[in-house]
Design a protein around this motif. Structure first.
Motif, PDB file in Angstrom:
ATOM      1  N   ASP A  55       3.008  15.225  26.376  1.00 15.69           N
ATOM      2  CA  ASP A  55       3.924  15.627  25.498  1.00 15.69           C
ATOM      3  C   ASP A  55       3.955  14.526  24.459  1.00 15.69           C
ATOM      4  O   ASP A  55       4.239  15.119  23.189  1.00 15.69           O
ATOM      5  N   SER A  56       3.669  13.388  24.592  1.00 15.62           N
ATOM      6  CA  SER A  56       3.647  12.253  23.659  1.00 15.62           C
ATOM      7  C   SER A  56       2.756  12.935  22.583  1.00 15.62           C
ATOM      8  O   SER A  56       2.787  12.757  21.378  1.00 15.62           O
ATOM      9  N   VAL A  57       1.405  12.983  23.160  1.00 10.88           N
ATOM     10  CA  VAL A  57       0.125  13.367  22.107  1.00 10.88           C
ATOM     11  C   VAL A  57       0.520  14.613  21.239  1.00 10.88           C
ATOM     12  O   VAL A  57       0.418  14.615  20.156  1.00 10.88           O
ATOM     13  N   ALA A  58       1.248  15.687  22.213  1.00  8.72           N
ATOM     14  CA  ALA A  58       1.410  16.767  21.275  1.00  8.72           C
ATOM     15  C   ALA A  58       2.536  16.437  20.061  1.00  8.72           C
ATOM     16  O   ALA A  58       2.237  17.017  18.869  1.00  8.72           O
ATOM     17  N   GLN A  59       3.236  15.854  20.516  1.00  9.40           N
ATOM     18  CA  GLN A  59       4.466  15.476  19.460  1.00  9.40           C
ATOM     19  C   GLN A  59       3.727  14.606  18.422  1.00  9.40           C
ATOM     20  O   GLN A  59       4.150  14.774  17.071  1.00  9.40           O
ATOM     21  N   ALA A  60       2.964  13.839  18.619  1.00  6.12           N
ATOM     22  CA  ALA A  60       2.329  12.855  17.678  1.00  6.12           C
ATOM     23  C   ALA A  60       1.653  13.775  16.653  1.00  6.12           C
ATOM     24  O   ALA A  60       1.661  13.579  15.524  1.00  6.12           O
ATOM     25  N   SER A  61       0.703  14.793  17.203  1.00  2.85           N
ATOM     26  CA  SER A  61       0.107  15.618  16.295  1.00  2.85           C
ATOM     27  C   SER A  61       1.162  16.424  15.346  1.00  2.85           C
ATOM     28  O   SER A  61       0.801  16.563  14.211  1.00  2.85           O
ATOM     29  N   ALA A  62       2.352  17.043  15.920  1.00  4.36           N
ATOM     30  CA  ALA A  62       3.053  17.624  15.263  1.00  4.36           C
ATOM     31  C   ALA A  62       3.605  16.523  14.221  1.00  4.36           C
ATOM     32  O   ALA A  62       3.628  17.160  12.913  1.00  4.36           O
ATOM     33  N   ALA A  63       4.277  15.333  14.471  1.00  4.00           N
ATOM     34  CA  ALA A  63       4.526  14.522  13.424  1.00  4.00           C
ATOM     35  C   ALA A  63       3.655  14.232  12.422  1.00  4.00           C
ATOM     36  O   ALA A  63       3.771  14.053  11.128  1.00  4.00           O
ATOM     37  N   ALA A  64       2.390  14.329  12.724  1.00  9.22           N
ATOM     38  CA  ALA A  64       1.332  13.952  11.744  1.00  9.22           C
ATOM     39  C   ALA A  64       1.155  15.108  10.761  1.00  9.22           C
ATOM     40  O   ALA A  64       0.921  14.717   9.700  1.00  9.22           O
ATOM     41  N   VAL A  65       1.236  16.136  11.389  1.00  8.19           N
ATOM     42  CA  VAL A  65       1.104  17.308  10.385  1.00  8.19           C
ATOM     43  C   VAL A  65       2.165  17.316   9.358  1.00  8.19           C
ATOM     44  O   VAL A  65       1.945  17.555   8.085  1.00  8.19           O
ATOM     45  N   LYS A  66       3.424  17.042   9.781  1.00 11.38           N
ATOM     46  CA  LYS A  66       4.636  16.774   8.807  1.00 11.38           C
ATOM     47  C   LYS A  66       4.332  15.879   7.826  1.00 11.38           C
ATOM     48  O   LYS A  66       4.566  15.978   6.405  1.00 11.38           O
ATOM     49  N   ALA A  67       4.079  14.558   8.240  1.00 12.06           N
ATOM     50  CA  ALA A  67       3.633  13.372   7.568  1.00 12.06           C
ATOM     51  C   ALA A  67       2.647  13.947   6.617  1.00 12.06           C
ATOM     52  O   ALA A  67       2.769  13.657   5.263  1.00 12.06           O
ATOM     53  N   ALA A  68       1.460  14.469   6.810  1.00 12.14           N
ATOM     54  CA  ALA A  68       0.397  14.706   5.962  1.00 12.14           C
ATOM     55  C   ALA A  68       0.720  15.946   4.982  1.00 12.14           C
ATOM     56  O   ALA A  68       0.318  15.734   3.940  1.00 12.14           O
ATOM     57  N   GLY A  69       1.440  16.874   5.509  1.00 16.00           N
ATOM     58  CA  GLY A  69       2.078  18.037   4.932  1.00 16.00           C
ATOM     59  C   GLY A  69       2.936  17.412   3.457  1.00 16.00           C
ATOM     60  O   GLY A  69       2.979  17.737   2.377  1.00 16.00           O
ATOM     61  N   LEU A  70       3.752  16.344   3.810  1.00 17.02           N
ATOM     62  CA  LEU A  70       4.222  15.738   2.868  1.00 17.02           C
ATOM     63  C   LEU A  70       3.399  14.794   1.532  1.00 17.02           C
ATOM     64  O   LEU A  70       3.604  15.361   0.578  1.00 17.02           O
ATOM     65  N   LEU A  71       2.271  14.264   2.417  1.00 15.67           N
ATOM     66  CA  LEU A  71       1.460  13.533   1.408  1.00 15.67           C
ATOM     67  C   LEU A  71       0.561  14.399   0.606  1.00 15.67           C
ATOM     68  O   LEU A  71       0.090  13.945  -0.672  1.00 15.67           O
ATOM     69  N   SER A  72       0.429  15.469   1.057  1.00 17.08           N
ATOM     70  CA  SER A  72      -0.519  16.360   0.397  1.00 17.08           C
ATOM     71  C   SER A  72       0.264  17.225  -0.757  1.00 17.08           C
ATOM     72  O   SER A  72      -0.353  17.796  -1.865  1.00 17.08           O
ATOM     73  N   LYS A  73       1.785  16.910  -0.883  1.00 15.12           N
ATOM     74  CA  LYS A  73       2.396  17.570  -2.285  1.00 15.12           C
ATOM     75  C   LYS A  73       1.983  16.570  -3.236  1.00 15.12           C
ATOM     76  O   LYS A  73       1.797  15.476  -3.386  1.00 15.12           O
ATOM     77  N   LYS A  74       1.816  17.324  -4.602  1.00 12.86           N
ATOM     78  CA  LYS A  74       1.629  16.589  -5.996  1.00 12.86           C
ATOM     79  C   LYS A  74       2.766  15.593  -6.208  1.00 12.86           C
ATOM     80  O   LYS A  74       2.707  14.520  -6.270  1.00 12.86           O
ATOM     81  N   GLU A  75       4.068  16.293  -5.944  1.00 11.57           N
ATOM     82  CA  GLU A  75       5.150  15.485  -6.198  1.00 11.57           C
ATOM     83  C   GLU A  75       6.312  16.186  -5.477  1.00 11.57           C
ATOM     84  O   GLU A  75       6.003  17.174  -4.941  1.00 11.57           O
ATOM     85  N   LEU A  76       7.275  15.478  -5.010  1.00 13.08           N
ATOM     86  CA  LEU A  76       8.282  15.881  -4.508  1.00 13.08           C
ATOM     87  C   LEU A  76       9.574  16.444  -5.083  1.00 13.08           C
ATOM     88  O   LEU A  76       9.745  15.819  -6.334  1.00 13.08           O
TER      89      LEU A  76
END
Ligand code: SF4
Ligand code: SF4
Lengths: 660, 293
Positions: free
Chosen positions: A549-570
């Motif tokens: 469960d920890s690993v699954a959630q970690a990947s989910a959090a990573a996607v969210k974090a990377a998704g945010l970083l992928s934006k040009k601007e917020l």
């Protein structure tokens, strides 16, 4: 006068059962400015939204009110809906007739009347709305992951793989967290180190990952996309760049102390690496126990070190770095069993916890993997396990289930039988909860093939007589008291939040529950986000979790974090505070009250009676302001207003309610 | 120091040694114990089984009388009395309950008098120096199983110490020079309330307590409860039969051990009145003090 539309939602039967939605819409037609009103089963669904958009065009609406669920749920939906029809998204007001009406009233007349009132207020407010435009803020394309246990490692690798630099921070000397202490993992029984160590190495060698161990987050400033994080790097007294990890220092260090990693079942030196596979594999000096640092004598490690890496002068170091997003993965602490005095926990040496047993079973543990009991080193024959220790026990202040104990006890029983074939395990349980994939099969196998004897009931008392531990409990299936003479008792201790979790939560500005677990933004729909934009949760810091469960959630959090970083601007919050300089007296009350440090005082010069005059007024940093409204409440002269929630808008609502 | 005293019925009956030793020890320590005037039975053994209001009102009258006499801390030797008085004190803290009780006892009750267990008073209020000065015949070498019973430490809301591993009496006994043993039956029930209705069951429970004290290497047991004492002392011969082992464990009130350490004669403390011979152990000339003391 603005042309206003009103849309009343049934939310299926959620609202319609207790609120006469048609009547609400019918009544709303007479409210000042309303040119169109209707009701519909699901306003948030596609046909509902199409209906709204058509109405906007057909009736040339300037703004609309949707009477439905909580804005927390669907405000973005209805704002986007307006945008699609060419309306400024801030010309929409959502009023809540579900949580505030249908769900709290049983009486349909009352529910309907209140809904009408709330809608009337919404209409009065939207009449005052002005179009708002959001600004944008830049994104620092780097992530910080706090905690380098399995969840933090996974999150870091995933973000790094997505192409963004990550700083992975841990307050311990090495990565690995609790998983590093575990011997084997359920339900596959592969060795924990064998699956963890490669991950540690992968993270350490990843070009996008910087590992910072023995460091803590001291302060966090800034906001989503631009967090300024102050990190305290604690003094290791070893220069990691010079150190080759040869181990000579630890070998020669004369000071032995109990090893935390070995759960005090083994020893370590004052200069040490916590475990052989540690990453980074460079020692630290434990300042509390080092003879040189305490008494000024010794210094053997410095003398023997071939590279001159030992540096007694080293000091804590503070660094400030900017990150776009933060993943929190600080994990858990094992419940302190000494709270169970009836089990002699903490007093009787042979009453141990699951983590102790992990170390006793581990090939590189203090007993080289031979299970020996702590008191006299005898190999135990009769072992009693007690589940739910510190879990599901209101009397001890823990109402929650720890989720992992059922499985790790089954694992322990299986492994003990393999290591000591003549042994017999008894497992006292309240329930067996094995909800994961292949978990139930694993538990059944422990019973059928490994002869684990499950006894349903609580243990009331454990005490020592001679070299035996008397375990007295109840078999609630037989309805009889039972007593077992055991050689070793293993308490399946539950999970507690880190002791200082609340401090970290305050530093980060995220919320936590009554126990200290960090809370997610929504338990179902936003499980890895916090209420603070840009900060995400991974692993057991959010609540008890096992490794999968920890690993699954970690990947989910990573996607969210990377998704945010992928934006040009917020897109920055549009509903921010605005100071009307004409009214502002420069008292500065708002400056001190703003939780996001978004307000500063500035000097302006203005023309008065032909001359110019300088004076002080407050000014709001639109990037930092989160629109909480604290300043507008504090302002004695009503100079500070929150866009979208101005004093005039709120008063208009109150007026509407009073004048009905 | 001045305390109210609620002696309860046992102090002049089954637990007369407790009453005697309490008074003797207090006198020696310079503690003034003022008996609550016109006190009545607290209803401990049965009232709470019959009627809640009765079980609260009976002790409440004593608390009200103590208030009238200007007494604030009421020292209560008997564990059962303590528990009922404490329960009553807590109950009348509630406005509604207080009014109801006041009507029944026809007395005003403000809640200024607090129920305190005598053990708690001696173990917590007394300053160590006064105690040390009073100890003239330290009980060196005496191994004592401190038996708290259930009434002082359960339920947790009324407890004077940890419900599972209380240490208060252990600390007091150490201060007397004796050695408390670590054992598991400190708070296990002795079956006191079954002593009359189901004596056989009670003996079985008592026997367990005695057995584990013996196995822990204790020379004797110390208690703060008259009910426990009569069970452990009077039924020891029966317990020996049940267990098939010899016990011979003197059962002291902790106040008797205090008195003995203060050098008071066994007769003044009532130690000569026990069923299981108890004077010899106390009269032994004091063993030479261990070096570190
Ligand atoms: S002796 Fe020096 S180089 Fe070797 S491990 Fe110790 S600090 Fe590092
Ligand atoms: S509180 Fe109001 S008046 Fe005072 S400085 Fe802030 S905006 Fe100006």
């Amino acid at each position: 006068m603005k042309r206003i539309g009103v849309f009343v939602c049934h939310c299926g039967t959620n609202i319609a059962n207790t609120v006469d939605c048609a009547k609400v819409a019918e009544t709303a037609k007479d409210f000042p400015g309303v040119v169109f009103a209707c009701d519909y089963k699901y306003m948030c669904a596609e046909p509902g939204q199409v209906m709204i958009q058509e109405a906007i065009r057909e009736h040339n609406l300037d703004g609309y009110v949707v009477a439905a669920c909580s804005p927390r749920m669907h405000e973005p939906t209805f704002r986007k809906c307006a945008e699609r029809a060419g309306m400024n998204p801030y010309m929409v007001e959502q009023v809540n007739i579900r949580e505030q009406c249908s769900w709290v009233h049983a009486d349909k007349t009352k529910g309907t009347d209140k809904s009408i009132d709330i809608t009337r207020m919404g209409v009065a407010k939207v009449a005052q709305n002005e179009p708002l435009f959001s600004t944008t803020i830049p994104v620092t394309k780097r992530a910080l992951v706090i905690g380098a246990g399995i969840a933090g490692i996974q999150a870091a690798i995933d973000i790094a793989d997505a192409g963004y630099p990550v700083t992975l921070l841990d307050r311990e000397h090495s990565m690995g967290g609790k998983m590093a202490q575990v011997d084997k993992t359920f339900p596959t029984l592969d060795c924990s180190a064998c699956i963890l160590t490669p991950k540690m190495v992968e993270a350490a060698q990843h070009p996008n990952i910087e590992i910072v161990t023995y460091a803590e987050v001291q302060a966090v400033d800034g906001f989503v996309g631009n967090f300024d994080v102050t990190i305290r790097k604690k003094a290791r007294y070893v220069d990691v760049d010079k150190c080759t990890g040869c181990g000579l220092c630890s070998e020669k260090c004369p000071k032995k102390v109990a090893s935390e990693f070995e759960m005090n079942l083994g020893t370590r030196k004052a200069i040490y690496v916590p475990f052989p596979q540690a990453v980074p594999n460079k020692p630290v000096i434990d300042a509390k126990n080092c003879r040189f640092l305490v008494e000024g004598k010794c210094g053997v490690c410095k003398k023997v070190c071939p590279t001159g890496a030992v540096d007694f002068e080293q000091k804590d170091e503070l660094i400030v770095e900017r990150f776009g997003s933060i993943v929190v993965a600080t994990g858990f602490e094992q419940f302190d069993i000494s709270k169970y005095e009836e089990y002699g926990a903490g007093r009787i040496p042979d009453v141990i916890t699951g983590l102790h047993l992990e170390r006793l079973m581990n090939a590189s543990g203090p007993t080289m993997g031979k299970i020996k009991r702590p008191s006299d080193g005898k190999v135990p024959e009769k072992i009693v396990f007690i589940k739910c220790v510190g879990s599901r026990d209101e009397a001890k202040g823990r109402s929650y289930c720890s989720r992992a104990c059922c499985m790790y006890v089954a694992k322990h029983a299986t492994l003990i039988k393999e290591k000591i074939p003549t042994s017999k395990s008894y497992i006292f349980y309240m329930d067996v909860r094995t909800a994961g994939k292949n978990y139930e099969e694993f538990y059944t196998r422990a019973q059928n093939e490994y002869d684990a004897q499950y006894v349903r009931g609580r243990v009331s008392k454990i005490f020592q007589v001679g070299d035996k531990l008397i375990v007295r409990g109840e078999d609630s299936l037989l309805g009889r008291p039972v007593e077992i003479e055991a050689d070793l008792v293993v308490l399946a201790a539950g999970m507690d939040p880190q002791q200082d979790a609340k401090d970290l939560a305050r530093t980060l500005g995220i919320s936590y529950d009554q126990h200290g677990w960090f809370t997610e933004a929504h338990p179902k729909l936003r499980p890895v986000e916090t209420h603070t934009a840009g900060i995400f949760l991974a692993g057991a810091c959010q609540g008890p979790k096992d490794i999968p469960d920890s690993v699954a959630q970690a990947s989910a959090a990573a996607v969210k974090a990377a998704g945010l970083l992928s934006k040009k601007e917020l897109t920055a919050e549009a509903q921010t505070a605005r100071c009307d300089e004409a009214y502002c007296s420069g008292c500065g009350l708002c400056v001190s009250i703003c939780p996001y440090k978004a307000i500063e005082l500035k000097r302006i010069s203005e023309r008065v009676h032909g001359g110019t005059r300088e004076r002080q007024v407050s000014s709001v940093n639109q990037g930092l302001c989160q629109g909480c409204g604290a300043c507008s409440v504090a302002c004695p002269s009503s100079a500070m207003n929150l866009k979208g929630f101005s004093n005039d808008q709120i008063l208009a609502e109150v007026d509407a309610l009073c004048q009905r | 120091m001045r305390y109210g005293l609620y002696p309860g019925c046992s102090a002049s009956g089954t637990g007369i040694e407790y009453g005697l030793s309490t008074k003797a020890v207090a006198r020696r320590l310079g503690i003034e114990l003022v008996e609550i005037p016109d006190w009545n039975c607290c209803g401990a053994s049965s009232a709470h089984n019959r009627d809640h209001l009765l079980s609260i009102a009976l002790p409440a009258r004593n608390l009200a009388l103590a208030e009238q006499a200007g007494l604030t801390d009421i020292a209560i030797p008997c564990a059962a009395c303590y528990q009922r008085m404490k329960a009553s004190e807590r109950a009348v803290a509630d406005e509604a309950e207080r009014r109801e009780v006041a009507e029944v006892i026809e007395m005003e009750i403000k809640g200024t008098a607090k129920a305190r267990a005598l053990l708690e008073v001696f173990a917590n209020d007394l300053d160590p120096e006064t105690l040390q000065k009073a100890v003239v015949k330290p009980l060196n070498g005496l191994k004592v199983a401190c038996y708290y019973g259930c009434l002082l430490v359960k339920p947790a809301e009324l407890a004077i110490d940890s419900p599972e591993n209380p240490m208060m009496m252990d600390r007091l006994i150490s201060a007397l020079g004796a050695t408390p043993v670590d054992w598991a039956y400190k708070t296990e029930c002795c079956g006191g309330s079954l002593a009359i209705t189901r004596p056989y069951a009670a003996v079985g429970m008592t026997a367990q307590v005695l057995k584990y004290a013996k196995l822990a290497g204790a020379d004797c047991i110390a208690t703060p409860c008259p009910l426990c004492t009569s069970n452990l002392d009077m039924r020891q011969k029966e317990a020996e039969k049940v267990l098939g082992m010899e016990l011979g464990l003197p059962i002291y009130y902790f106040t008797e051990l205090m008195g003995a350490a203060f050098g008071l004669p066994a007769e003044e403390l009532g130690i000569n009145r026990h069923f299981t011979e108890a004077t010899a152990l106390i009269k032994k000339p004091a063993a030479p003090a261990p070096a570190e003391r």
